[in-house]
Design a protein around this motif. Sequence first.
Motif, PDB file in Angstrom:
ATOM      1  N   ALA A  19       0.818  -1.217   0.000  1.00  0.00           N
ATOM      2  CA  ALA A  19       0.000   0.000   0.000  1.00  0.00           C
ATOM      3  C   ALA A  19       0.849   1.264   0.000  1.00  0.00           C
ATOM      4  CB  ALA A  19      -0.943  -0.007   1.206  1.00  0.00           C
ATOM      5  N   ARG A  20       2.098   1.150   0.454  1.00  0.00           N
ATOM      6  CA  ARG A  20       2.981   2.328   0.452  1.00  0.00           C
ATOM      7  C   ARG A  20       3.297   2.806  -0.964  1.00  0.00           C
ATOM      8  NH1 ARG A  20       5.997  -0.911   4.460  1.00  0.00           N
ATOM      9  NH2 ARG A  20       5.113  -0.384   6.502  1.00  0.00           N
ATOM     10  N   ARG A  21       3.031   1.982  -1.960  1.00  0.00           N
ATOM     11  CA  ARG A  21       3.240   2.402  -3.344  1.00  0.00           C
ATOM     12  C   ARG A  21       2.260   3.503  -3.743  1.00  0.00           C
ATOM     13  NH1 ARG A  21       3.436  -3.571  -6.255  1.00  0.00           N
ATOM     14  NH2 ARG A  21       5.271  -4.389  -5.157  1.00  0.00           N
ATOM     15  N   GLY A  22       1.150   3.569  -3.036  1.00  0.00           N
ATOM     16  CA  GLY A  22       0.134   4.551  -3.359  1.00  0.00           C
ATOM     17  C   GLY A  22      -0.884   4.027  -4.356  1.00  0.00           C
ATOM     18  N   ILE A  23      -1.945   4.784  -4.522  1.00  0.00           N
ATOM     19  CA  ILE A  23      -3.045   4.417  -5.410  1.00  0.00           C
ATOM     20  C   ILE A  23      -2.889   5.166  -6.723  1.00  0.00           C
ATOM     21  CG2 ILE A  23      -5.543   4.393  -5.710  1.00  0.00           C
ATOM     22  CD1 ILE A  23      -5.717   4.501  -2.602  1.00  0.00           C
ATOM     23  N   LYS A  44      -2.372   5.858 -19.063  1.00  0.00           N
ATOM     24  CA  LYS A  44      -1.406   6.888 -18.709  1.00  0.00           C
ATOM     25  C   LYS A  44      -1.665   7.328 -17.275  1.00  0.00           C
ATOM     26  CE  LYS A  44       0.221  11.554 -19.733  1.00  0.00           C
ATOM     27  NZ  LYS A  44       0.034  12.780 -20.548  1.00  0.00           N
ATOM     28  N   GLU A  45      -0.621   7.244 -16.451  1.00  0.00           N
ATOM     29  CA  GLU A  45      -0.793   7.631 -15.055  1.00  0.00           C
ATOM     30  C   GLU A  45      -0.955   9.147 -14.943  1.00  0.00           C
ATOM     31  OE1 GLU A  45       1.840   7.575 -10.991  1.00  0.00           O
ATOM     32  OE2 GLU A  45       1.682   5.684 -12.101  1.00  0.00           O
ATOM     33  N   LEU A  46      -2.001   9.562 -14.217  1.00  0.00           N
ATOM     34  CA  LEU A  46      -2.287  10.975 -14.014  1.00  0.00           C
ATOM     35  C   LEU A  46      -1.719  11.476 -12.682  1.00  0.00           C
ATOM     36  CD1 LEU A  46      -6.005  10.973 -15.214  1.00  0.00           C
ATOM     37  CD2 LEU A  46      -3.948  11.515 -16.542  1.00  0.00           C
ATOM     38  N   PHE A  47      -1.901  10.682 -11.638  1.00  0.00           N
ATOM     39  CA  PHE A  47      -1.366  11.036 -10.324  1.00  0.00           C
ATOM     40  C   PHE A  47      -1.502   9.834  -9.405  1.00  0.00           C
ATOM     41  CE2 PHE A  47      -5.847  12.331 -10.322  1.00  0.00           C
ATOM     42  CZ  PHE A  47      -6.329  11.737  -9.163  1.00  0.00           C
ATOM     43  N   ARG A  48      -0.862   9.924  -8.251  1.00  0.00           N
ATOM     44  CA  ARG A  48      -0.994   8.913  -7.192  1.00  0.00           C
ATOM     45  C   ARG A  48      -1.343   9.613  -5.887  1.00  0.00           C
ATOM     46  NH1 ARG A  48       2.787   3.650  -7.642  1.00  0.00           N
ATOM     47  NH2 ARG A  48       3.012   3.574  -9.912  1.00  0.00           N
ATOM     48  N   ILE A  49      -2.060   8.897  -5.034  1.00  0.00           N
ATOM     49  CA  ILE A  49      -2.325   9.389  -3.690  1.00  0.00           C
ATOM     50  C   ILE A  49      -2.004   8.282  -2.690  1.00  0.00           C
ATOM     51  CG2 ILE A  49      -4.102  11.037  -4.403  1.00  0.00           C
ATOM     52  CD1 ILE A  49      -6.196   9.007  -3.384  1.00  0.00           C
ATOM     53  N   PRO A  50      -1.667   8.639  -1.458  1.00  0.00           N
ATOM     54  CA  PRO A  50      -1.441   7.613  -0.434  1.00  0.00           C
ATOM     55  C   PRO A  50      -2.734   6.874  -0.105  1.00  0.00           C
ATOM     56  CG  PRO A  50      -0.496   9.728   0.226  1.00  0.00           C
ATOM     57  CD  PRO A  50      -1.359   9.992  -0.961  1.00  0.00           C
ATOM     58  N   ASP A  51      -2.598   5.664   0.363  1.00  0.00           N
ATOM     59  CA  ASP A  51      -3.742   4.872   0.811  1.00  0.00           C
ATOM     60  C   ASP A  51      -4.516   5.658   1.868  1.00  0.00           C
ATOM     61  OD1 ASP A  51      -5.480   2.747   1.328  1.00  0.00           O
ATOM     62  OD2 ASP A  51      -4.136   1.871   2.819  1.00  0.00           O
ATOM     63  N   GLY A  52      -5.828   5.757   1.679  1.00  0.00           N
ATOM     64  CA  GLY A  52      -6.668   6.456   2.645  1.00  0.00           C
ATOM     65  C   GLY A  52      -6.899   7.919   2.343  1.00  0.00           C
ATOM     66  N   ASP A  53      -6.200   8.454   1.330  1.00  0.00           N
ATOM     67  CA  ASP A  53      -6.419   9.853   0.957  1.00  0.00           C
ATOM     68  C   ASP A  53      -7.716   9.994   0.158  1.00  0.00           C
ATOM     69  OD1 ASP A  53      -4.302  11.007   2.253  1.00  0.00           O
ATOM     70  OD2 ASP A  53      -3.446  11.911   0.466  1.00  0.00           O
ATOM     71  N   HIS A  54      -7.999  11.232  -0.250  1.00  0.00           N
ATOM     72  CA  HIS A  54      -9.263  11.529  -0.905  1.00  0.00           C
ATOM     73  C   HIS A  54      -9.042  12.036  -2.329  1.00  0.00           C
ATOM     74  CE1 HIS A  54     -10.083  11.755   3.407  1.00  0.00           C
ATOM     75  NE2 HIS A  54     -11.335  11.449   3.121  1.00  0.00           N
TER      76      HIS A  54
END
Length: 322
Positions: free
Chosen positions: A151-155, A163-173
């Motif tokens: 999960a530390r890899r992020g969502i 194409k990846e747009l962005f990542r957020i940490p697990d549990g973020d909004h």
Amino acid sequence: MSDTDFKAAPMQLEEARYSYRNSQQISSQTGLIGYLRADMGTNGNEFWSTWNDYRKDLKTDDFKSEFDDVINSFREKGQFLSDRQTLSQFCDDSQNALEFGERYGAGRDYGVRVNSQDYAYLMRLNPHKGEYNLYCYCYRKDWLDHHLELARRGIRFINPHYKELFRIPDGDHIRISYPDGSHKDRTCRYIDDSHVEVDNNLYHICEFAEIMEGNGNKVIPLRSSLPEQCYIYVQTENKIGIVKKGESGYYKTDILESNEIKSHSEAEAFVDEINEKLNVTPAQRKAMMAGSMFGWQTPAADPKSYDDNGQALKPKHKDRER
């Protein structure tokens, strides 16, 4: 393992969300066995508890025996589960337990983790009368730690073409904006590198991207590493403004009219002083400015893109083969 071998350490913030009820998908992946809920009665010296099963197949005799030892060891006189007063004193010492704060329990909940060879016990503590004083979520340690590591890899959030747009940490909004101008904020949980829970609804990340594009929706991250708002100096208008997380542009203020601002450096110093009182770092301010100007999905809208002084960090490039 003897009773004296059980040690309680402050819970890590990333572990705190696993001391609450999660979805069936996450609970299964993390090896949740079940949880104990207890209160210390009216006088604070009792211990009324109930157990809730989740995975009976994981509730072995060895686990049950060890779990009894864990709870009983911390109920001994002088230990933090012996009575409510001792629990309150234990929680007041920041070296003992993680205070969840507004993000999880409005400052009323605290967390510790107890490990054995095979199991992890995440204890959520609340020393207040009239509330449950303990929730203890019991996990297979290897399953939980493996999930936390991944999960530390992020969502990842992608477009329908991967194409990846962005990542957020697990549990973020995230904020989903709709064609009619309305928006809704959603909590996201990591499942694996290709799946995400959005408010308990499970999606493949490509499926989610296709739904958003098909409905004409826009998605931006609402990073927890950013403040809800901060003050900025708008040099083009020589004014002090307010930027709010997730919103474009800025709000004008009547702080220091343009004729009162004598220089750019003076205005920047003034803004830094206000933000410091609000516990907003220079990196956060720069990220907030970038998000409001260029979009919240851009790397520049992430405080990780700046050093402690708010200076942009150089992007890391892989060495090219010679």
